[in-house]
Write a protein that holds these residues in place. Structure first.
Motif, PDB file in Angstrom:
ATOM      1  N   ILE A  19      50.006  39.149  40.088  1.00  0.00           N
ATOM      2  CA  ILE A  19      49.383  40.147  39.395  1.00  0.00           C
ATOM      3  C   ILE A  19      47.861  40.237  39.923  1.00  0.00           C
ATOM      4  O   ILE A  19      47.306  41.496  40.081  1.00  0.00           O
ATOM      5  CB  ILE A  19      49.228  39.692  37.870  1.00  0.00           C
ATOM      6  N   PHE A  20      47.151  39.218  40.211  1.00  0.00           N
ATOM      7  CA  PHE A  20      45.964  39.290  40.658  1.00  0.00           C
ATOM      8  C   PHE A  20      45.608  39.079  42.208  1.00  0.00           C
ATOM      9  O   PHE A  20      44.649  39.411  42.738  1.00  0.00           O
ATOM     10  CB  PHE A  20      45.087  38.101  40.011  1.00  0.00           C
ATOM     11  N   VAL A  21      46.445  38.293  42.835  1.00  0.00           N
ATOM     12  CA  VAL A  21      46.443  38.045  44.209  1.00  0.00           C
ATOM     13  C   VAL A  21      47.732  38.360  44.898  1.00  0.00           C
ATOM     14  O   VAL A  21      48.952  38.233  44.431  1.00  0.00           O
ATOM     15  CB  VAL A  21      46.160  36.269  44.319  1.00  0.00           C
ATOM     16  N   GLU A  22      47.600  38.830  46.120  1.00  0.00           N
ATOM     17  CA  GLU A  22      48.895  39.058  46.959  1.00  0.00           C
ATOM     18  C   GLU A  22      49.353  37.704  47.378  1.00  0.00           C
ATOM     19  O   GLU A  22      48.753  37.014  47.868  1.00  0.00           O
ATOM     20  CB  GLU A  22      48.605  39.915  48.332  1.00  0.00           C
ATOM     21  N   PRO A  23      50.872  37.708  47.123  1.00  0.00           N
ATOM     22  CA  PRO A  23      51.415  36.076  47.504  1.00  0.00           C
ATOM     23  C   PRO A  23      51.336  35.975  49.051  1.00  0.00           C
ATOM     24  O   PRO A  23      51.271  34.815  49.411  1.00  0.00           O
ATOM     25  CB  PRO A  23      52.873  36.382  47.167  1.00  0.00           C
ATOM     26  N   LEU A  39      57.571  36.211  35.509  1.00  0.00           N
ATOM     27  CA  LEU A  39      56.476  37.291  35.319  1.00  0.00           C
ATOM     28  C   LEU A  39      56.056  38.186  36.481  1.00  0.00           C
ATOM     29  O   LEU A  39      55.550  39.475  36.414  1.00  0.00           O
ATOM     30  CB  LEU A  39      55.058  36.608  34.735  1.00  0.00           C
ATOM     31  N   SER A  40      56.029  37.656  37.786  1.00  0.00           N
ATOM     32  CA  SER A  40      56.200  38.311  38.954  1.00  0.00           C
ATOM     33  C   SER A  40      56.903  39.355  39.171  1.00  0.00           C
ATOM     34  O   SER A  40      56.464  40.621  39.452  1.00  0.00           O
ATOM     35  CB  SER A  40      56.194  37.385  40.278  1.00  0.00           C
ATOM     36  N   HIS A  41      58.233  39.439  38.939  1.00  0.00           N
ATOM     37  CA  HIS A  41      59.110  40.302  38.841  1.00  0.00           C
ATOM     38  C   HIS A  41      58.948  41.438  37.764  1.00  0.00           C
ATOM     39  O   HIS A  41      59.293  42.424  38.383  1.00  0.00           O
ATOM     40  CB  HIS A  41      60.577  39.731  38.619  1.00  0.00           C
ATOM     41  N   VAL A  42      58.425  40.976  36.765  1.00  0.00           N
ATOM     42  CA  VAL A  42      57.981  41.938  35.678  1.00  0.00           C
ATOM     43  C   VAL A  42      57.035  42.862  36.169  1.00  0.00           C
ATOM     44  O   VAL A  42      56.955  44.248  35.827  1.00  0.00           O
ATOM     45  CB  VAL A  42      58.052  41.313  34.220  1.00  0.00           C
ATOM     46  N   ALA A  43      56.100  42.082  36.653  1.00  0.00           N
ATOM     47  CA  ALA A  43      54.784  42.947  37.178  1.00  0.00           C
ATOM     48  C   ALA A  43      55.256  43.960  38.068  1.00  0.00           C
ATOM     49  O   ALA A  43      54.637  45.115  38.067  1.00  0.00           O
ATOM     50  CB  ALA A  43      53.537  42.065  37.548  1.00  0.00           C
ATOM     51  N   THR A  44      55.815  43.588  39.037  1.00  0.00           N
ATOM     52  CA  THR A  44      56.444  44.517  40.169  1.00  0.00           C
ATOM     53  C   THR A  44      57.326  45.697  39.541  1.00  0.00           C
ATOM     54  O   THR A  44      57.131  46.669  40.080  1.00  0.00           O
ATOM     55  CB  THR A  44      57.124  43.596  41.307  1.00  0.00           C
ATOM     56  N   ALA A  45      58.151  45.341  38.695  1.00  0.00           N
ATOM     57  CA  ALA A  45      59.027  46.403  38.234  1.00  0.00           C
ATOM     58  C   ALA A  45      58.312  47.161  37.358  1.00  0.00           C
ATOM     59  O   ALA A  45      58.361  48.479  37.289  1.00  0.00           O
ATOM     60  CB  ALA A  45      60.134  45.775  37.395  1.00  0.00           C
ATOM     61  N   ALA A  46      57.115  46.889  36.646  1.00  0.00           N
ATOM     62  CA  ALA A  46      56.285  47.652  35.799  1.00  0.00           C
ATOM     63  C   ALA A  46      55.421  48.693  36.810  1.00  0.00           C
ATOM     64  O   ALA A  46      55.235  49.812  36.385  1.00  0.00           O
ATOM     65  CB  ALA A  46      55.507  46.877  35.153  1.00  0.00           C
ATOM     66  N   LEU A  47      54.902  48.054  38.017  1.00  0.00           N
ATOM     67  CA  LEU A  47      54.399  48.885  38.772  1.00  0.00           C
ATOM     68  C   LEU A  47      55.294  49.853  39.551  1.00  0.00           C
ATOM     69  O   LEU A  47      54.785  51.218  39.551  1.00  0.00           O
ATOM     70  CB  LEU A  47      53.628  48.103  39.987  1.00  0.00           C
ATOM     71  N   ALA A  48      56.261  49.649  39.745  1.00  0.00           N
ATOM     72  CA  ALA A  48      57.428  50.615  40.365  1.00  0.00           C
ATOM     73  C   ALA A  48      57.676  51.729  39.190  1.00  0.00           C
ATOM     74  O   ALA A  48      57.974  52.829  39.747  1.00  0.00           O
ATOM     75  CB  ALA A  48      58.366  49.737  40.814  1.00  0.00           C
ATOM     76  N   ALA A  49      57.852  51.368  38.071  1.00  0.00           N
ATOM     77  CA  ALA A  49      58.363  52.062  37.127  1.00  0.00           C
ATOM     78  C   ALA A  49      57.151  53.168  36.550  1.00  0.00           C
ATOM     79  O   ALA A  49      57.541  54.203  36.178  1.00  0.00           O
ATOM     80  CB  ALA A  49      58.606  51.471  35.552  1.00  0.00           C
TER      81      ALA A  49
END
Length: 63
Positions: A19-23, A39-49
């Motif tokens: 969420i805060f830092v690029e992996p 939580l990382s997958h949810v954050a990525t999916a929300a950004l894409a949505a």
């Protein structure tokens, strides 16, 4: 009580997520942990949505 327990679990996950830092900038073990954290997958999916439909709308207006 439940909210306090949820915060104890979610706070470290949110700071150890993408969420805060690029992996790509993280050390190896932490990057491996971030890649499997839900939580990382949810954050990525929300950004894409959010961004996906917006980009498609703007692209359609341009053409």
């Amino acid at each position: 009580m439940v909210i306090s327990i949820a915060n104890v679990v979610l706070m470290p996950l949110s700071f150890a997520g993408n969420i805060f830092v690029e992996p790509a900038t993280m050390p190896g073990r932490l990057r491996a942990f971030v890649e499997v954290t839900p939580l990382s997958h949810v954050a990525t999916a929300a950004l894409a949505a959010v961004c996906g439909p917006l980009v498609l709308f703007l692209y359609g207006r341009r053409g």
